[in-house]
Scaffold this active site. Sequence first.
Site, PDB file in Angstrom:
ATOM      1  N   HIS A 111     116.238  36.125  -2.138  1.00 39.08           N
ATOM      2  CA  HIS A 111     117.653  35.763  -2.272  1.00 39.08           C
ATOM      3  C   HIS A 111     118.532  36.983  -1.970  1.00 39.08           C
ATOM      4  CE1 HIS A 111     121.478  34.653  -4.063  1.00 39.08           C
ATOM      5  NE2 HIS A 111     121.340  35.580  -4.996  1.00 39.08           N
TER       6      HIS A 111
ATOM      7  N   HIS B 140     122.603  43.212  -5.625  1.00 44.79           N
ATOM      8  CA  HIS B 140     123.698  42.591  -6.375  1.00 44.79           C
ATOM      9  C   HIS B 140     123.268  41.958  -7.701  1.00 44.79           C
ATOM     10  CE1 HIS B 140     122.450  38.746  -4.481  1.00 44.79           C
ATOM     11  NE2 HIS B 140     123.007  38.192  -5.544  1.00 44.79           N
TER      12      HIS B 140
ATOM     13  N   GLU C 149     122.258  42.197 -13.619  1.00 45.25           N
ATOM     14  CA  GLU C 149     122.261  40.942 -14.351  1.00 45.25           C
ATOM     15  C   GLU C 149     120.869  40.567 -14.841  1.00 45.25           C
ATOM     16  OE1 GLU C 149     124.962  39.243 -15.032  1.00 45.25           O
ATOM     17  OE2 GLU C 149     124.003  37.501 -15.939  1.00 45.25           O
ATOM     18  N   ASP C 150     119.905  40.677 -13.948  1.00 49.30           N
ATOM     19  CA  ASP C 150     118.607  40.055 -14.233  1.00 49.30           C
ATOM     20  C   ASP C 150     117.488  41.020 -14.601  1.00 49.30           C
ATOM     21  OD1 ASP C 150     119.805  37.687 -13.587  1.00 49.30           O
ATOM     22  OD2 ASP C 150     119.210  37.778 -11.485  1.00 49.30           O
TER      23      ASP C 150
ATOM     24  N   ASP D 150     126.494  35.746  -1.646  1.00 50.11           N
ATOM     25  CA  ASP D 150     125.580  35.337  -2.710  1.00 50.11           C
ATOM     26  C   ASP D 150     125.692  33.826  -2.934  1.00 50.11           C
ATOM     27  OD1 ASP D 150     124.064  35.365  -5.184  1.00 50.11           O
ATOM     28  OD2 ASP D 150     125.979  35.423  -6.247  1.00 50.11           O
TER      29      ASP D 150
ATOM     30  N   ASP E  54     136.348  10.367  18.467  1.00 49.12           N
ATOM     31  CA  ASP E  54     136.473  10.117  19.885  1.00 49.12           C
ATOM     32  C   ASP E  54     136.933  11.397  20.555  1.00 49.12           C
ATOM     33  OD1 ASP E  54     135.577   7.670  19.974  1.00 49.12           O
ATOM     34  OD2 ASP E  54     137.473   6.659  20.410  1.00 49.12           O
TER      35      ASP E  54
HETATM   36 MN    MN Z   1     122.699  36.319  -6.611  1.00 47.11          MN
END
Ligand code: MN
Length: 710
Positions: free
Chosen positions: A49, A73, A77-78, A141, A261
């Site tokens: 990711h 990034h 956070e993780d 992201d 069209d």
């Molecule tokens: Mn992310």
Amino acid sequence: MSLISLIQKIQKHNPEAETDFDFLKTCYSFAENAHKKQLRKSGEPYFMHCVRTAEILAQLRLDMDTICAGLMHDVLEDTGIKRSELEKQFGKNIAHLVEGVTKIGRYKFSGGQRKRQADTYRKLLLATAEDMRVILIKLADRLHNMETLDYLSEEQQQRISKETLEIYAPIAHRLGIWSMMSRLEDLSFKYLLPEAYREIADLLNEKLDERQSYCKKMEVTIHAELKKHGISANVRGRTKHIYSIYQKMHQKGTPFKDICDLVGLRILVKDDWNCYSALGVLHLRWNYLPDRVRDWIGQPKKNGYQSLHTTILDDGKPIEIQIRSREMHQVAENGIAAHWSYKEGVPTTKEALSIFANYKEMLEDIQDTQDVPDRFIESMKLELFQDEVYVFTPKGDILALPVGSTAIDFAYKIHTDIGNTCCGAEVNNVLTPIREPLQNGDRVRILTHPKTTPSRVWLRMVKTANARTKIRHWFREKDRADALELGKTLLKAELQVSYLNANDYLKSPKLLEIAQQLGLENVEELCIRIGNASESATQVVNRLKPEKSQVVAEEQKAQQTEPTIQLENGIDLGMVRVMKCCNPIPGDDTVGYITRGRGVSVHRVGCVRLLDEPERFIAVNLQPVEGTNYPAQIFVECDDKPGMLGEITTAIAKFQVNIREGNFRASTVTRIDDTAADYFTLDVTGVEQLREVMDAVKSLKGVESVVRKM
Ligand code: MN
């Protein structure tokens, strides 16, 4: 593998990129290591990711810091990594970017309270104003998350798609990053309204071959025609994105057939001269629809978009054509990112700065309205989604306003004072109602008058958050002044009742003390609260009163028994409104109702519209004004016979009373047996005269009853 492909992408999109990728490689391994054990819902390593996010940023030709921050990034956070660690290894810049993206990620927009939603939205936009790259990374992201949304639960799909469509796609639009906006819109649309999405996608596929071969034919024809005139061009067919088709069908009611069209072609040429030449060639060779010609080169859109648009007719078949230079195309697709300086990591061109200024202007408008969350979200959406009209000041300066803006928006855009005193407008030298929406190219001159003030109706006529904020601000100030005036009057009246000298007490330190005990700064604030009915004048005066014995002595001297505002009916005192529901006139039993923030409204006692809140009542006496008449409505029931109406009106006329309005129903509509029912609105000097007239009418033969309407 992925590292090599990422480097190739950077080199392909950034001819200026350095050849040394050591820094990138370090970031890459750092992030890969940090996310080592994590998997995405799809089962692939989480780190993929991050690589995809970085690739999207590389495609936008952004600088190396941004791409590296894209790779990392999600580490704050993780994973257990701290900001300080990041800063130590990769520098302040990157740590700041990653932290910014992490903060934005914490904001949740859907669900929850509107107030919280508005607040987080504002924070998000403020964060981006500091360093634009934060929002660009966030957009990349989000784009990859949308591309892999299939693996999440349906509830998450709905929430994330809604947030994308309402927040992120509009931001991409505002920044002119068309390529990203259309992807984000189509993907969210697919999850939010899967059936509608399928339907349009199927319709598009249906005649795909036919359309493509026709398109090919036109590409060749136009290419040849341009070449004949010495213009070398790249002519390509283009497809509309599905969500824009949906919007056209549902907002403008255009049938699918009429949208699709249309064959869309795009012509890319060397420079802007060639754009105009190419347009000339097309217009000489084909018929075209004059009202569909747009020149966004001479007057670029606020988000920097430039292009010429025209619709030509080939055998009566309309073909939409966009003509632009290659640079303009970069801008059209990548917006502010197209102006990026690869070396400095910031946009530097004049155009980019103006896009940024436009974005910041939007933020300022929003900050002004932050105390009103619902309206904030509304105005936010309006500002983001609207297209613009371009109008001229008398000096020839161009102003861009949202479509549907009126002269009032224009006036406030020029100056707050011009807006507040705007009394009319001349559009193209013709006096025009100020509520009329302005059109592209209008020349607007605002007429002002020092005595004019804003009207609440204007709030419904304006389109810009700027004008709305300023009008509201004006009313807030005025309400405050009115409340102050009213509060003072109420306090004085209350003091009088207690036989206290108003002038002494209004300036006494005791009053200031009371104000401060209530947590207010000064007596003025206290008066405003009394005027708003947030404090009661009676209670304030009770606390102000000296010892009882003193008062009793004074009481005996005085005659007045209750506090009364003496009002001259019909005169607008600003803070007092005589209500139309029951039309009180001098002499009536009236009562004043202290509203919250809108002064006193005067009703007749017994009026059904009067709320039952006695603590807010104040006695009011309407004083007759010499030479002024007041409307009163009476209802007469009488025999339905010839001459009856004449007798009634003659009786009324004897008192020199004018009949303002009459409604005579001697017909089958309200007829009961032989009875007629007549309404009259009379202009009387007061209750006394009204009573005399009613008595005179009642005494007529054939009149059964005369009643005043409540
Ligand atoms: Mn992310």
